[in-house]
Design an enzyme around this catalytic site. Structure first.
Site, PDB file in Angstrom:
ATOM      1  N   PRO A   1     -38.121 -13.859  14.394  1.00  0.00           N
ATOM      2  CA  PRO A   1     -38.364 -15.178  15.007  1.00  0.00           C
ATOM      3  C   PRO A   1     -37.107 -15.792  15.594  1.00  0.00           C
ATOM      4  O   PRO A   1     -37.185 -16.717  16.390  1.00  0.00           O
ATOM      5  CB  PRO A   1     -38.920 -16.030  13.861  1.00  0.00           C
ATOM      6  CG  PRO A   1     -38.692 -15.261  12.616  1.00  0.00           C
ATOM      7  CD  PRO A   1     -38.442 -13.835  12.974  1.00  0.00           C
TER       8      PRO A   1
ATOM      9  N   GLU B   1     -38.219 -12.207   3.935  1.00  0.00           N
ATOM     10  CA  GLU B   1     -37.648 -13.365   4.640  1.00  0.00           C
ATOM     11  C   GLU B   1     -36.806 -12.971   5.854  1.00  0.00           C
ATOM     12  O   GLU B   1     -36.348 -13.835   6.573  1.00  0.00           O
ATOM     13  CB  GLU B   1     -36.809 -14.237   3.695  1.00  0.00           C
ATOM     14  CG  GLU B   1     -37.485 -14.653   2.424  1.00  0.00           C
ATOM     15  CD  GLU B   1     -38.891 -15.200   2.635  1.00  0.00           C
ATOM     16  OE1 GLU B   1     -39.838 -14.576   2.118  1.00  0.00           O
ATOM     17  OE2 GLU B   1     -39.042 -16.226   3.306  1.00  0.00           O
TER      18      GLU B   1
ATOM     19  N   ARG C   1     -49.938  -1.246  28.854  1.00  0.00           N
ATOM     20  CA  ARG C   1     -50.846  -1.498  29.982  1.00  0.00           C
ATOM     21  C   ARG C   1     -50.126  -1.569  31.328  1.00  0.00           C
ATOM     22  O   ARG C   1     -50.762  -1.475  32.371  1.00  0.00           O
ATOM     23  CB  ARG C   1     -51.691  -2.762  29.741  1.00  0.00           C
ATOM     24  CG  ARG C   1     -50.923  -4.035  29.670  1.00  0.00           C
ATOM     25  CD  ARG C   1     -51.817  -5.182  29.268  1.00  0.00           C
ATOM     26  NE  ARG C   1     -52.765  -5.544  30.317  1.00  0.00           N
ATOM     27  CZ  ARG C   1     -52.430  -6.205  31.418  1.00  0.00           C
ATOM     28  NH1 ARG C   1     -51.190  -6.577  31.626  1.00  0.00           N
ATOM     29  NH2 ARG C   1     -53.352  -6.508  32.308  1.00  0.00           N
TER      30      ARG C   1
ATOM     31  N   ASP D   1     -51.831  -9.996  37.383  1.00  0.00           N
ATOM     32  CA  ASP D   1     -51.811 -10.670  36.089  1.00  0.00           C
ATOM     33  C   ASP D   1     -51.202 -12.056  36.153  1.00  0.00           C
ATOM     34  O   ASP D   1     -50.327 -12.307  36.959  1.00  0.00           O
ATOM     35  CB  ASP D   1     -50.899  -9.911  35.111  1.00  0.00           C
ATOM     36  CG  ASP D   1     -51.598  -8.767  34.447  1.00  0.00           C
ATOM     37  OD1 ASP D   1     -52.822  -8.750  34.473  1.00  0.00           O
ATOM     38  OD2 ASP D   1     -50.890  -7.911  33.898  1.00  0.00           O
TER      39      ASP D   1
HETATM   40  N1  ADE Z   1     -41.328 -11.769  12.680  1.00  0.00           N
HETATM   41  C1  ADE Z   1     -41.755 -12.886  12.080  1.00  0.00           C
HETATM   42  N2  ADE Z   1     -42.069 -13.829  12.972  1.00  0.00           N
HETATM   43  C2  ADE Z   1     -41.842 -13.292  14.198  1.00  0.00           C
HETATM   44  C3  ADE Z   1     -41.970 -13.764  15.525  1.00  0.00           C
HETATM   45  N3  ADE Z   1     -42.391 -15.000  15.804  1.00  0.00           N
HETATM   46  N4  ADE Z   1     -41.629 -12.938  16.530  1.00  0.00           N
HETATM   47  C4  ADE Z   1     -41.185 -11.694  16.273  1.00  0.00           C
HETATM   48  N5  ADE Z   1     -41.035 -11.195  15.045  1.00  0.00           N
HETATM   49  C5  ADE Z   1     -41.363 -11.981  14.012  1.00  0.00           C
END
Ligand code: ADE
Length: 228
Positions: free
Chosen positions: A89, A116, A153, A168
């Site tokens: 994230p 985590e 794709r 797209d």
């Molecule tokens: N792992 C946990 N959350 C994630 C996200 N939002 N994007 C990519 N990998 C992740």
């Protein structure tokens, strides 16, 4: 052939999505091959431990560097030119442009974390850190599947009509697709816009362009537009 490798503790996560629809066809016709590599196989202790508690305290467990880095090395050994992407994230936001960029590489290796997160030192062994969006998934697997699907794709020969990918949403930077309609002409009192039934192709093209721009303005909140 485009090579995809997935480094994961949960290879079974990918079985079902890869056995449906476009990914299934791309694999069976030899356009892409996907190999899942179990990170746990690279653990060296007798309990096959892949995670540990964070130095400095705090909740949760982190992926240990040893098994993860060994799995990255194994992936690079199989495909030395592979582009290694860590799903996290805190990575850079994934976009359609990135998906297209990946199709030009010989292959990608998608590193999925659990718990985590990763020990920070693992970042030195990957080419790129990618996030799907500003939310936290329970692991990198769903994000890796989205990345892989969007890349597959776009590979040459995968889609029936080459026009489909070109048209797209997002193929043009930041522009969403226009609204689409199929039969019936009227559904529960909602009619297909007259212009689409008119047979006037220049009018239809103009309408679609306007609708796409309108939607993009209404629905797209760009990062730079956010105050906080
Ligand atoms: N792992 C946990 N959350 C994630 C996200 N939002 N994007 C990519 N990998 C992740």
């Amino acid at each position: 052939m485009f090579h995809a490798q997935i480094l994961t503790l949960f290879p079974e996560f990918f079985a079902s999505p890869l056995s449906c629809s476009i990914p299934k066809r791309a694999i069976s016709s030899g356009i892409v091959d996907v190999e899942c590599i179990q990170i746990r196989e690279f653990a060296t202790d007798k309990h096959s431990k892949v995670d540990d508690t964070p130095y400095g305290g705090g909740p949760g467990m982190l992926m240990k560097p040893g098994p993860v880095v060994a799995s990255i090395r194994a992936a690079r050994e199989k495909h030395p030119d592979t582009h290694v992407v860590m799903l996290t994230p805190s990575g850079s936001r994934f976009t359609q442009a990135k998906a297209l960029e990946y199709t030009e590489k010989p292959g990608i290796t998608l590193l999925c974390g659990r718990y985590e997160g990763f020990d920070e030192r693992i970042c030195d062994y990957v080419d790129e850190e990618i996030s799907l969006g500003d939310y936290v998934l329970s692991g990198g697997e769903p994000a890796a599947m989205c990345v892989l699907d969007s890349v597959i794709r776009l590979l040459p020969e995968v889609l029936g009509s080459p026009e489909s990918a070109v048209l797209d949403s997002f193929s043009e930077e930041g522009i969403l697709d226009w609204p689409h309609y199929t039969r019936p002409e009227e559904f529960e009192g909602k009619r297909v816009p007259d212009v689409l039934l008119s047979g006037n192709h220049s009018k239809i093209e103009k309408w679609r362009k306007e609708q796409a721009e309108l939607r993009s303005k209404q629905r797209h909140v760009k990062y730079s537009d956010c105050d906080d």
